[in-house]
Scaffold this motif. Structure first.
Motif, PDB file in Angstrom:
ATOM      1  N   ILE A   9       1.392   1.886  -2.665  1.00 35.58           N
ATOM      2  CA  ILE A   9       0.804   0.580  -2.912  1.00 35.58           C
ATOM      3  C   ILE A   9      -0.658   0.729  -3.313  1.00 35.58           C
ATOM      4  N   ASP A  10      -1.127  -0.225  -4.117  1.00 30.96           N
ATOM      5  CA  ASP A  10      -2.538  -0.297  -4.486  1.00 30.96           C
ATOM      6  C   ASP A  10      -2.936  -1.771  -4.429  1.00 30.96           C
ATOM      7  N   ARG A  11      -3.934  -2.143  -5.151  1.00 28.57           N
ATOM      8  CA  ARG A  11      -4.396  -3.538  -5.100  1.00 28.57           C
ATOM      9  C   ARG A  11      -3.626  -4.468  -6.029  1.00 28.57           C
ATOM     10  N   SER A  12      -2.743  -3.936  -6.823  1.00 31.42           N
ATOM     11  CA  SER A  12      -2.090  -4.758  -7.839  1.00 31.42           C
ATOM     12  C   SER A  12      -1.014  -5.673  -7.261  1.00 31.42           C
ATOM     13  N   GLU A  13      -0.811  -6.765  -7.949  1.00 38.34           N
ATOM     14  CA  GLU A  13       0.249  -7.707  -7.575  1.00 38.34           C
ATOM     15  C   GLU A  13       1.615  -7.032  -7.694  1.00 38.34           C
ATOM     16  N   TRP A  14       1.766  -6.153  -8.681  1.00 39.07           N
ATOM     17  CA  TRP A  14       3.039  -5.451  -8.885  1.00 39.07           C
ATOM     18  C   TRP A  14       3.410  -4.603  -7.672  1.00 39.07           C
ATOM     19  N   SER A  15       2.432  -3.925  -7.094  1.00 35.69           N
ATOM     20  CA  SER A  15       2.744  -3.073  -5.946  1.00 35.69           C
ATOM     21  C   SER A  15       3.117  -3.911  -4.731  1.00 35.69           C
ATOM     22  N   LEU A  16       2.510  -5.077  -4.593  1.00 35.27           N
ATOM     23  CA  LEU A  16       2.858  -5.952  -3.475  1.00 35.27           C
ATOM     24  C   LEU A  16       4.283  -6.484  -3.631  1.00 35.27           C
ATOM     25  N   GLU A  17       4.681  -6.765  -4.866  1.00 33.75           N
ATOM     26  CA  GLU A  17       6.067  -7.167  -5.115  1.00 33.75           C
ATOM     27  C   GLU A  17       7.013  -6.012  -4.819  1.00 33.75           C
ATOM     28  N   SER A  37      -0.890   4.136   0.771  1.00 32.59           N
ATOM     29  CA  SER A  37      -1.901   3.311   0.129  1.00 32.59           C
ATOM     30  C   SER A  37      -2.805   4.097  -0.817  1.00 32.59           C
ATOM     31  N   ALA A  38      -3.084   3.461  -1.932  1.00 26.95           N
ATOM     32  CA  ALA A  38      -4.107   3.936  -2.864  1.00 26.95           C
ATOM     33  C   ALA A  38      -5.086   2.775  -3.029  1.00 26.95           C
ATOM     34  N   ALA A  39      -5.548   2.263  -1.888  1.00 26.32           N
ATOM     35  CA  ALA A  39      -6.324   1.025  -1.864  1.00 26.32           C
ATOM     36  C   ALA A  39      -7.806   1.219  -2.111  1.00 26.32           C
ATOM     37  N   GLY A  40      -8.256   2.428  -2.293  1.00 17.57           N
ATOM     38  CA  GLY A  40      -9.674   2.655  -2.529  1.00 17.57           C
ATOM     39  C   GLY A  40     -10.497   2.330  -1.309  1.00 17.57           C
ATOM     40  N   ASP A  41     -11.421   1.389  -1.448  1.00 17.23           N
ATOM     41  CA  ASP A  41     -12.326   1.069  -0.346  1.00 17.23           C
ATOM     42  C   ASP A  41     -11.758   0.044   0.625  1.00 17.23           C
ATOM     43  N   ARG A  42     -10.542  -0.407   0.426  1.00 15.73           N
ATOM     44  CA  ARG A  42      -9.931  -1.377   1.325  1.00 15.73           C
ATOM     45  C   ARG A  42      -8.967  -0.686   2.279  1.00 15.73           C
ATOM     46  N   GLU A  43      -8.840  -1.228   3.461  1.00 13.24           N
ATOM     47  CA  GLU A  43      -7.889  -0.707   4.431  1.00 13.24           C
ATOM     48  C   GLU A  43      -6.481  -1.087   3.989  1.00 13.24           C
ATOM     49  N   SER A  45      -4.048  -2.160   5.681  1.00 16.37           N
ATOM     50  CA  SER A  45      -3.623  -3.413   6.306  1.00 16.37           C
ATOM     51  C   SER A  45      -4.165  -4.616   5.552  1.00 16.37           C
ATOM     52  N   ASP A  46      -5.362  -4.501   4.939  1.00 16.11           N
ATOM     53  CA  ASP A  46      -5.911  -5.587   4.147  1.00 16.11           C
ATOM     54  C   ASP A  46      -5.088  -5.816   2.892  1.00 16.11           C
ATOM     55  N   VAL A  47      -4.631  -4.735   2.273  1.00 16.64           N
ATOM     56  CA  VAL A  47      -3.822  -4.847   1.068  1.00 16.64           C
ATOM     57  C   VAL A  47      -2.494  -5.513   1.404  1.00 16.64           C
ATOM     58  N   ILE A  48      -1.870  -5.095   2.496  1.00 13.28           N
ATOM     59  CA  ILE A  48      -0.582  -5.675   2.897  1.00 13.28           C
ATOM     60  C   ILE A  48      -0.758  -7.129   3.287  1.00 13.28           C
ATOM     61  N   SER A  49      -1.826  -7.452   4.006  1.00 19.03           N
ATOM     62  CA  SER A  49      -2.094  -8.843   4.391  1.00 19.03           C
ATOM     63  C   SER A  49      -2.291  -9.720   3.164  1.00 19.03           C
TER      64      SER A  49
END
Length: 53
Positions: A9-17, A37-43, A45-49
């Motif tokens: 997962i990353d920050r993209s809408e596609w990965s959340l889908e 996660s490949a969320a960069g500077d975000r945790e 859990s923040d990306v999933i939330s």
């Protein structure tokens, strides 16, 4: 022993889908779900939330 379903997962809408689809498939097949996660500077859990809202 079942092989877990792994999703990146990353920050993209596609990965959340992709997480939504993977969670449904994992439940359907009684598999564990591993999120990487490949969320960069975000945790992660923040990306999933963010995807849950």
């Amino acid at each position: 022993m079942a092989i877990p379903l792994v999703v990146g997962i990353d920050r993209s809408e596609w990965s959340l889908e992709a997480v939504d689809l993977a969670a449904a498939e994992a439940a359907r097949h009684s598999l564990s779900l591993h999120l990487h996660s490949a969320a960069g500077d975000r945790e992660p859990s923040d990306v999933i939330s963010a995807g849950a809202s």
